[in-house]
Design a protein around this motif. Sequence first.
Motif, PDB file in Angstrom:
ATOM      1  N   VAL A  88      41.532  26.094  38.178  1.00  0.00           N
ATOM      2  CA  VAL A  88      40.832  27.175  38.870  1.00  0.00           C
ATOM      3  C   VAL A  88      40.630  26.816  40.340  1.00  0.00           C
ATOM      4  CG1 VAL A  88      39.687  28.034  36.800  1.00  0.00           C
ATOM      5  CG2 VAL A  88      38.522  26.353  38.214  1.00  0.00           C
ATOM      6  N   VAL A  89      40.688  27.844  41.181  1.00  0.00           N
ATOM      7  CA  VAL A  89      40.464  27.682  42.616  1.00  0.00           C
ATOM      8  C   VAL A  89      39.246  28.497  43.039  1.00  0.00           C
ATOM      9  CG1 VAL A  89      41.422  28.087  44.926  1.00  0.00           C
ATOM     10  CG2 VAL A  89      42.910  27.280  43.069  1.00  0.00           C
ATOM     11  N   ASN A  90      39.185  29.750  42.592  1.00  0.00           N
ATOM     12  CA  ASN A  90      38.097  30.647  42.969  1.00  0.00           C
ATOM     13  C   ASN A  90      38.113  31.840  42.024  1.00  0.00           C
ATOM     14  OD1 ASN A  90      35.982  31.809  44.387  1.00  0.00           O
ATOM     15  ND2 ASN A  90      36.942  31.518  46.387  1.00  0.00           N
ATOM     16  N   ALA A  91      37.081  32.664  42.108  1.00  0.00           N
ATOM     17  CA  ALA A  91      37.001  33.870  41.292  1.00  0.00           C
ATOM     18  C   ALA A  91      36.276  34.949  42.074  1.00  0.00           C
ATOM     19  CB  ALA A  91      36.276  33.595  39.978  1.00  0.00           C
ATOM     20  N   GLY A  92      36.424  36.169  41.612  1.00  0.00           N
ATOM     21  CA  GLY A  92      35.751  37.295  42.234  1.00  0.00           C
ATOM     22  C   GLY A  92      35.545  38.399  41.221  1.00  0.00           C
ATOM     23  N   TRP A  93      34.995  39.501  41.663  1.00  0.00           N
ATOM     24  CA  TRP A  93      34.699  40.601  40.761  1.00  0.00           C
ATOM     25  C   TRP A  93      34.512  41.883  41.551  1.00  0.00           C
ATOM     26  CZ3 TRP A  93      29.615  42.560  41.357  1.00  0.00           C
ATOM     27  CH2 TRP A  93      28.793  41.780  42.179  1.00  0.00           C
ATOM     28  N   SER A  94      34.718  42.999  40.872  1.00  0.00           N
ATOM     29  CA  SER A  94      34.379  44.307  41.429  1.00  0.00           C
ATOM     30  C   SER A  94      33.570  45.033  40.363  1.00  0.00           C
ATOM     31  CB  SER A  94      35.643  45.089  41.807  1.00  0.00           C
ATOM     32  OG  SER A  94      36.453  45.303  40.677  1.00  0.00           O
ATOM     33  N   ILE A  95      32.788  46.014  40.800  1.00  0.00           N
ATOM     34  CA  ILE A  95      31.901  46.714  39.871  1.00  0.00           C
ATOM     35  C   ILE A  95      31.866  48.199  40.211  1.00  0.00           C
ATOM     36  CG2 ILE A  95      29.828  46.288  41.261  1.00  0.00           C
ATOM     37  CD1 ILE A  95      28.330  45.831  38.534  1.00  0.00           C
ATOM     38  N   THR A  96      31.757  49.034  39.189  1.00  0.00           N
ATOM     39  CA  THR A  96      31.619  50.467  39.404  1.00  0.00           C
ATOM     40  C   THR A  96      30.214  50.770  39.911  1.00  0.00           C
ATOM     41  OG1 THR A  96      30.908  50.814  37.123  1.00  0.00           O
ATOM     42  CG2 THR A  96      33.274  51.042  37.585  1.00  0.00           C
ATOM     43  N   THR A 115      35.084  44.250  36.758  1.00  0.00           N
ATOM     44  CA  THR A 115      36.441  43.722  36.634  1.00  0.00           C
ATOM     45  C   THR A 115      36.446  42.325  37.242  1.00  0.00           C
ATOM     46  OG1 THR A 115      37.405  45.923  36.840  1.00  0.00           O
ATOM     47  CG2 THR A 115      38.878  44.050  37.214  1.00  0.00           C
ATOM     48  N   PRO A 116      36.678  41.271  36.425  1.00  0.00           N
ATOM     49  CA  PRO A 116      36.711  39.908  36.952  1.00  0.00           C
ATOM     50  C   PRO A 116      38.127  39.484  37.361  1.00  0.00           C
ATOM     51  CG  PRO A 116      36.388  39.899  34.564  1.00  0.00           C
ATOM     52  CD  PRO A 116      36.576  41.310  34.979  1.00  0.00           C
ATOM     53  N   TYR A 117      38.196  38.667  38.418  1.00  0.00           N
ATOM     54  CA  TYR A 117      39.455  38.141  38.950  1.00  0.00           C
ATOM     55  C   TYR A 117      39.364  36.619  39.031  1.00  0.00           C
ATOM     56  CZ  TYR A 117      39.681  42.936  40.684  1.00  0.00           C
ATOM     57  OH  TYR A 117      39.689  44.300  40.770  1.00  0.00           O
ATOM     58  N   LEU A 118      40.481  35.942  38.785  1.00  0.00           N
ATOM     59  CA  LEU A 118      40.512  34.477  38.858  1.00  0.00           C
ATOM     60  C   LEU A 118      41.733  34.054  39.662  1.00  0.00           C
ATOM     61  CD1 LEU A 118      39.304  31.766  37.833  1.00  0.00           C
ATOM     62  CD2 LEU A 118      40.875  31.956  35.894  1.00  0.00           C
ATOM     63  N   ILE A 119      41.525  33.137  40.594  1.00  0.00           N
ATOM     64  CA  ILE A 119      42.630  32.545  41.349  1.00  0.00           C
ATOM     65  C   ILE A 119      42.850  31.137  40.812  1.00  0.00           C
ATOM     66  CG2 ILE A 119      43.508  31.865  43.628  1.00  0.00           C
ATOM     67  CD1 ILE A 119      42.985  34.888  43.358  1.00  0.00           C
ATOM     68  N   THR A 120      44.103  30.836  40.431  1.00  0.00           N
ATOM     69  CA  THR A 120      44.437  29.517  39.918  1.00  0.00           C
ATOM     70  C   THR A 120      45.658  28.973  40.654  1.00  0.00           C
ATOM     71  OG1 THR A 120      45.876  30.426  38.196  1.00  0.00           O
ATOM     72  CG2 THR A 120      43.562  30.039  37.600  1.00  0.00           C
ATOM     73  N   LYS A 121      45.876  27.683  40.492  1.00  0.00           N
ATOM     74  CA  LYS A 121      47.043  27.006  41.080  1.00  0.00           C
ATOM     75  C   LYS A 121      47.651  26.139  40.004  1.00  0.00           C
ATOM     76  CE  LYS A 121      48.514  24.284  45.060  1.00  0.00           C
ATOM     77  NZ  LYS A 121      49.777  24.919  45.173  1.00  0.00           N
ATOM     78  N   LEU A 122      48.950  25.905  40.098  1.00  0.00           N
ATOM     79  CA  LEU A 122      49.599  24.979  39.160  1.00  0.00           C
ATOM     80  C   LEU A 122      48.893  23.629  39.229  1.00  0.00           C
ATOM     81  CD1 LEU A 122      53.389  25.761  39.681  1.00  0.00           C
ATOM     82  CD2 LEU A 122      52.030  26.182  37.635  1.00  0.00           C
ATOM     83  N   ALA A 123      48.633  23.049  38.077  1.00  0.00           N
ATOM     84  CA  ALA A 123      47.974  21.748  38.029  1.00  0.00           C
ATOM     85  C   ALA A 123      48.916  20.682  38.572  1.00  0.00           C
ATOM     86  CB  ALA A 123      47.581  21.413  36.590  1.00  0.00           C
TER      87      ALA A 123
END
Length: 108
Positions: free
Chosen positions: A56-64, A98-106
């Motif tokens: 994992v690198v970071n995460a975010g979200w949006s909401i109605t 709505t959740p979002y996740l940013i990842t990178k190859l290990a």
Amino acid sequence: MKKVKIASKGKLVRLSKVRIKQNLGDGFLRTVFATQTIDPNEFLTIDLTAAEGRVVVNAGWSITGGNNPAYATNSFPLSTTVWRLILRNPTNNQRTVTPYLITKLAPA
């Protein structure tokens, strides 16, 4: 997806099933998870799990709910493969997150 009730702090949802994957280049990937509901005046804790071989690198979200307030009380890596979001819905309406996740190859 597993939902667990957290004592007086809303619910916990552990997400690993992906709705959309977007390749961002250079080993980075944006993952969009299925939407979750957050009840009025409640907290929602979401644990986002990276795919195998990713960190994992970071995460975010949006909401109605337009301009109605909502906020994250915490957003942090729980481990190298899980990101935790704790969200608060201070309104009197149920909303969709709505959740979002940013990842990178290990690293090899």
